[in-house]
Design a protein around this motif. Structure first.
Motif, short mmCIF file in Angstrom:
data_model
loop_
_atom_site.label_atom_id
_atom_site.label_comp_id
_atom_site.label_asym_id
_atom_site.label_seq_id
_atom_site.Cartn_x
_atom_site.Cartn_y
_atom_site.Cartn_z
N PHE A 143 0.87 -1.14 0.04
CA PHE A 143 -0.10 -0.08 0.01
C PHE A 143 1.00 1.17 0.08
CE2 PHE A 143 -3.24 2.73 2.03
CZ PHE A 143 -4.31 2.57 0.89
N TYR A 144 0.55 2.24 -0.76
CA TYR A 144 1.14 3.35 -0.98
C TYR A 144 2.58 3.52 -1.79
CZ TYR A 144 -1.87 7.19 0.30
OH TYR A 144 -2.84 8.15 0.29
N THR A 145 2.57 2.22 -2.45
CA THR A 145 3.69 2.43 -3.36
C THR A 145 3.20 2.26 -4.88
OG1 THR A 145 3.69 -0.18 -3.52
CG2 THR A 145 5.20 0.76 -1.85
N SER A 146 4.12 2.56 -5.82
CA SER A 146 3.90 2.85 -7.10
C SER A 146 5.02 2.29 -8.05
CB SER A 146 3.97 4.35 -7.52
OG SER A 146 5.12 4.76 -7.76
N LYS A 147 4.65 2.00 -9.32
CA LYS A 147 5.56 1.63 -10.30
C LYS A 147 5.35 2.01 -11.77
CE LYS A 147 3.93 -3.11 -11.07
NZ LYS A 147 4.18 -4.66 -11.03
N GLU A 148 6.45 1.93 -12.45
CA GLU A 148 6.29 2.26 -13.90
C GLU A 148 6.31 1.13 -14.61
OE1 GLU A 148 8.19 6.11 -15.12
OE2 GLU A 148 9.15 5.60 -13.25
N ASP A 149 5.01 0.76 -15.47
CA ASP A 149 4.97 -0.20 -16.35
C ASP A 149 4.55 -0.16 -17.58
OD1 ASP A 149 4.36 -3.04 -16.75
OD2 ASP A 149 3.50 -3.44 -14.80
N THR A 150 4.05 -0.97 -18.52
CA THR A 150 3.65 -0.74 -19.65
C THR A 150 2.36 -1.47 -19.78
OG1 THR A 150 4.77 -2.53 -20.95
CG2 THR A 150 5.89 -0.40 -20.81
N LEU A 151 1.39 -0.91 -20.70
CA LEU A 151 0.03 -1.42 -20.79
C LEU A 151 -0.47 -0.96 -22.37
CD1 LEU A 151 -1.89 -3.06 -19.35
CD2 LEU A 151 -3.02 -1.01 -18.47
N GLN A 152 -0.56 -1.93 -23.02
CA GLN A 152 -0.78 -1.79 -24.73
C GLN A 152 0.47 -1.04 -25.26
OE1 GLN A 152 -3.53 -3.78 -24.76
NE2 GLN A 152 -4.55 -2.41 -26.11
N GLY A 153 1.63 -1.36 -24.89
CA GLY A 153 2.84 -0.85 -25.59
C GLY A 153 3.17 0.36 -25.12
N GLU A 154 2.47 1.09 -23.84
CA GLU A 154 2.55 2.37 -23.73
C GLU A 154 3.17 2.41 -22.15
OE1 GLU A 154 0.26 5.50 -24.66
OE2 GLU A 154 -0.83 4.63 -26.50
N PRO A 155 3.89 3.49 -21.94
CA PRO A 155 4.24 3.54 -20.44
C PRO A 155 3.20 4.14 -19.62
CG PRO A 155 5.28 5.43 -21.66
CD PRO A 155 4.51 4.53 -22.69
N ILE A 156 2.81 3.51 -18.41
CA ILE A 156 1.79 3.91 -17.33
C ILE A 156 2.54 4.03 -16.08
CG2 ILE A 156 0.06 2.99 -18.69
CD1 ILE A 156 -0.04 0.45 -16.39
N ILE A 157 1.93 4.75 -14.99
CA ILE A 157 2.44 4.56 -13.58
C ILE A 157 1.12 3.90 -12.95
CG2 ILE A 157 2.68 5.91 -11.58
CD1 ILE A 157 3.48 8.21 -13.65
N VAL A 158 1.42 3.09 -12.27
CA VAL A 158 0.43 2.27 -11.48
C VAL A 158 0.73 2.41 -9.80
CG1 VAL A 158 1.29 0.07 -11.77
CG2 VAL A 158 -0.91 0.20 -10.84
N SER A 159 -0.31 2.76 -8.99
CA SER A 159 0.18 2.88 -7.57
C SER A 159 -1.05 2.31 -6.75
CB SER A 159 0.08 4.37 -7.11
OG SER A 159 -1.03 5.06 -7.20
N ARG A 160 -0.57 1.58 -5.56
CA ARG A 160 -1.67 1.08 -4.47
C ARG A 160 -2.23 2.04 -3.83
NH1 ARG A 160 -1.27 -5.08 -3.26
NH2 ARG A 160 -3.77 -5.46 -3.07
N THR A 161 -3.22 2.85 -4.24
CA THR A 161 -3.68 4.02 -3.69
C THR A 161 -4.99 4.16 -3.74
OG1 THR A 161 -2.84 5.44 -5.44
CG2 THR A 161 -1.57 5.50 -3.61
N GLY A 162 -5.65 5.21 -3.17
CA GLY A 162 -7.05 5.44 -3.48
C GLY A 162 -7.58 6.40 -2.31
N TYR A 163 -9.17 6.66 -2.56
CA TYR A 163 -9.63 7.66 -1.78
C TYR A 163 -10.96 6.97 -1.32
CZ TYR A 163 -11.02 12.73 -1.09
OH TYR A 163 -11.54 13.79 -0.38
N THR A 164 -11.00 5.89 -0.94
CA THR A 164 -12.12 5.08 -0.76
C THR A 164 -12.36 4.49 0.62
OG1 THR A 164 -11.58 3.11 -1.80
CG2 THR A 164 -12.70 4.49 -2.98
N GLY A 165 -10.95 4.29 1.29
CA GLY A 165 -11.18 3.60 2.60
C GLY A 165 -10.93 1.97 2.38
N GLU A 166 -10.73 1.76 1.13
CA GLU A 166 -10.49 0.16 0.75
C GLU A 166 -9.12 0.04 -0.27
OE1 GLU A 166 -12.68 -2.22 1.40
OE2 GLU A 166 -14.18 -0.82 2.28
N ASP A 167 -8.78 -1.29 -0.40
CA ASP A 167 -7.71 -1.61 -1.17
C ASP A 167 -8.09 -1.06 -2.77
OD1 ASP A 167 -5.30 -2.46 -1.90
OD2 ASP A 167 -5.91 -4.58 -2.24
N GLY A 168 -6.87 -0.80 -3.15
CA GLY A 168 -7.30 -0.42 -4.64
C GLY A 168 -6.22 0.15 -5.34
#
Lengths: 367, 126
Positions: free
Chosen positions: A174-199
């Motif tokens: 929780f509260y980490t991120s990584k740079e990855d690729t999706l559909q051949g393009e760079p993305i940033i994904v993080s385990r964060t949110g604004y709901t009080g749940e995992d996500g």
């Protein structure tokens, strides 16, 4: 509901219209408030999985040899000990201690920080960030127009992101991120949110954001969720919303967010006032109030004690998860102790209540 | 498409009224409930309260917001729908079945300038 010509749209706008969402202006954007219904969407996030279009959020990239020093200068939390990939929550303050905005800081590398800010504040924040960067060896770039952003939230989020999007996220903390690729393009994904749940929150190009949205929604396994339940979800777990529990005139200490202010840092903008408030107390503070009746305290309603007005409701609901009528309110600090009897004026009547913790529902984060 | 019932009268503020034997039954329309979304609270008047045509007499609250109710008639409240106290969502299920208050009307002709079903349907289709 006004739909003016200046209204901005996100890269998923046509998808919302197609899904029949109720649309409403929010922070200058024409945004979906609900699709199937706020209660169903709220419960999907608490118990299964939902996807939100949060492309209206702003992103600012800060790079350069003094990036760390500079971000620490404008940010209340402390980025010095952060490993690359870590994410921190905190605020940018005025010298008065009032909050310019609350934000997430992603440390992407030793000299590279990604700041995620509120949609309503993008122009104000970027001006603030540029203005205070003078004298630091850094480059700032407002990347907001470039990114789409979705939040995939709920106890099933990890499984759905892995299965539907093919991303490897199970080992993310929780509260980490990584740079990855999706559909051949760079993305940033993080385990964060604004709901009080995992996500997870995913930042991607407009095109990839549209692919993510379609893939999730068309699977039938992830429910499209609007800003309506985003607000009920964040409220229930006591998370602040800028413009309500935080503002240019409310400090983090007054908002009860001292834990995100590292007062032992050598310096940051607003530090003196926050240190003083922490030492000598505050005159007003944000508290939780639970009413004895089902009547609903709304933003702007007056809070009373002994027949006198002592503050104002900042956000209130009859909460979906607990069925209780509760609110957060900015009140005279003398009435801020847990258990204090107060009242809220709702239309012509006054309803009794008691000061409680702001966390009306327990968070369910992945540790 | 929101349901509209023939024979009722409608206010532009989305209340419906039916008068029988000097008693007006008042509720909100199907269109109103669909616009509001999930209803979680109905603030009702008390029996014996006086209400006036066009004046606020309570509110219907969805999760998101409070929406004031305006009386389509003048008179004295003789009954409120107590079932809504614990189950406000009944209005979402059937807005015409689940009325809000009954009023002993002081002037039955007051409803004549309200909309009929066809005219109300027009304003909800705008």
């Amino acid at each position: 509901m006004e739909h003016t010509e200046q209204m901005q749209t996100t890269c998923l706008h046509d998808k919302h219209i197609e899904l029949g969402a109720k649309m409403s202006p929010f922070a200058g954007f024409d945004m979906p408030i609900e699709y199937s219904g706020i209660v169903e969407e709220h419960n999907a996030v608490r118990h299964a999985c939902g996807i939100f279009d949060v492309s209206h959020m702003g992103e600012v990239l800060v790079t350069g040899p003094q990036a760390e020093e500079y971000v620490n200068h404008i940010f209340t939390n402390d980025v010095r000990e952060m490993e690359p990939g870590k994410v921190q929550y905190g605020m940018m303050c005025h010298p008065t201690g009032g909050v310019v905005d609350d934000l997430l800081v992603y440390k992407m590398g030793a000299e590279r920080f990604f700041l995620v800010i509120n949609a309503a504040n993008i122009d104000k924040d970027y001006a603030w960030i540029e203005q205070n960067a003078k004298g630091y060896d850094v480059t700032t770039e407002n990347q907001s127009p470039r990114y789409g952003q979705v939040a995939i939230q709920g106890p099933e989020a990890e499984a759905k992101v892995e299965k539907l999007l093919g991303l490897k996220v199970a080992d993310m903390v929780f509260y980490t991120s990584k740079e990855d690729t999706l559909q051949g393009e760079p993305i940033i994904v993080s385990r964060t949110g604004y709901t009080g749940e995992d996500g997870f929150e995913i930042y991607a190009s407009h095109e990839v954001t549209r692919w993510i949205w379609d893939t999730c929604v068309k699977s039938g396994e992830v429910l499209p969720c609007g800003l309506g339940c985003r607000d009920t979800l964040r409220f229930e777990v006591g998370l602040p919303l800028y413009g309500h529990e935080l503002s240019d005139d409310i400090t983090p200490v007054e908002a009860g967010l001292s834990m995100f202010c590292k007062l032992d840092k050598p310096e940051f903008i607003g530090k003196e006032v926050l240190v003083e408030q922490k030492a000598n107390g505050v005159s007003k503070r944000v508290v939780g109030i639970e009413l004895t009746d089902r009547a609903i305290p709304r933003n702007g309603y007056e809070v009373e004690a002994n027949g006198e007005v002592i503050g104002t409701v900042t956000t209130g609901y009859n909460t979906i998860s607990t069925g209780k009528s509760v609110c957060m309110a900015l009140v005279d600090a003398r009435y801020g102790k847990l258990g204090t009897e107060v009242a809220v004026r709702i239309r012509k009547k006054v309803f009794g209540g008691v000061v409680v913790k702001k966390r009306f529902y327990e968070k369910n984060y992945k540790k | 498409m929101a349901k509209v019932i023939e024979g009722l009268r409608y206010a532009e503020s989305h209340e419906w009224v039916k008068i029988e034997g000097g008693i007006a039954t008042v509720g909100i329309t199907d269109y109103a409930q669909s616009q509001l979304g999930n209803i979680v609270y109905v603030d009702m008047p008390e029996v014996d309260d006086e209400v006036s045509k066009g004046e606020e007499f309570g509110a219907v609250e969805s999760v998101k917001a409070a929406s004031d109710l305006y009386s389509p008639v003048s008179g004295k409240v003789v009954e409120i729908n107590e079932a809504l106290e614990d189950q406000p969502e009944l209005i979402n299920q059937d807005a015409f079945e689940n009325w809000i208050m009954k009023v002993e009307v002081s002037d039955e002709t007051e409803v004549e300038d309200l909309l009929d079903a066809a005219a109300y349907e027009l304003i909800t289709n705008k």
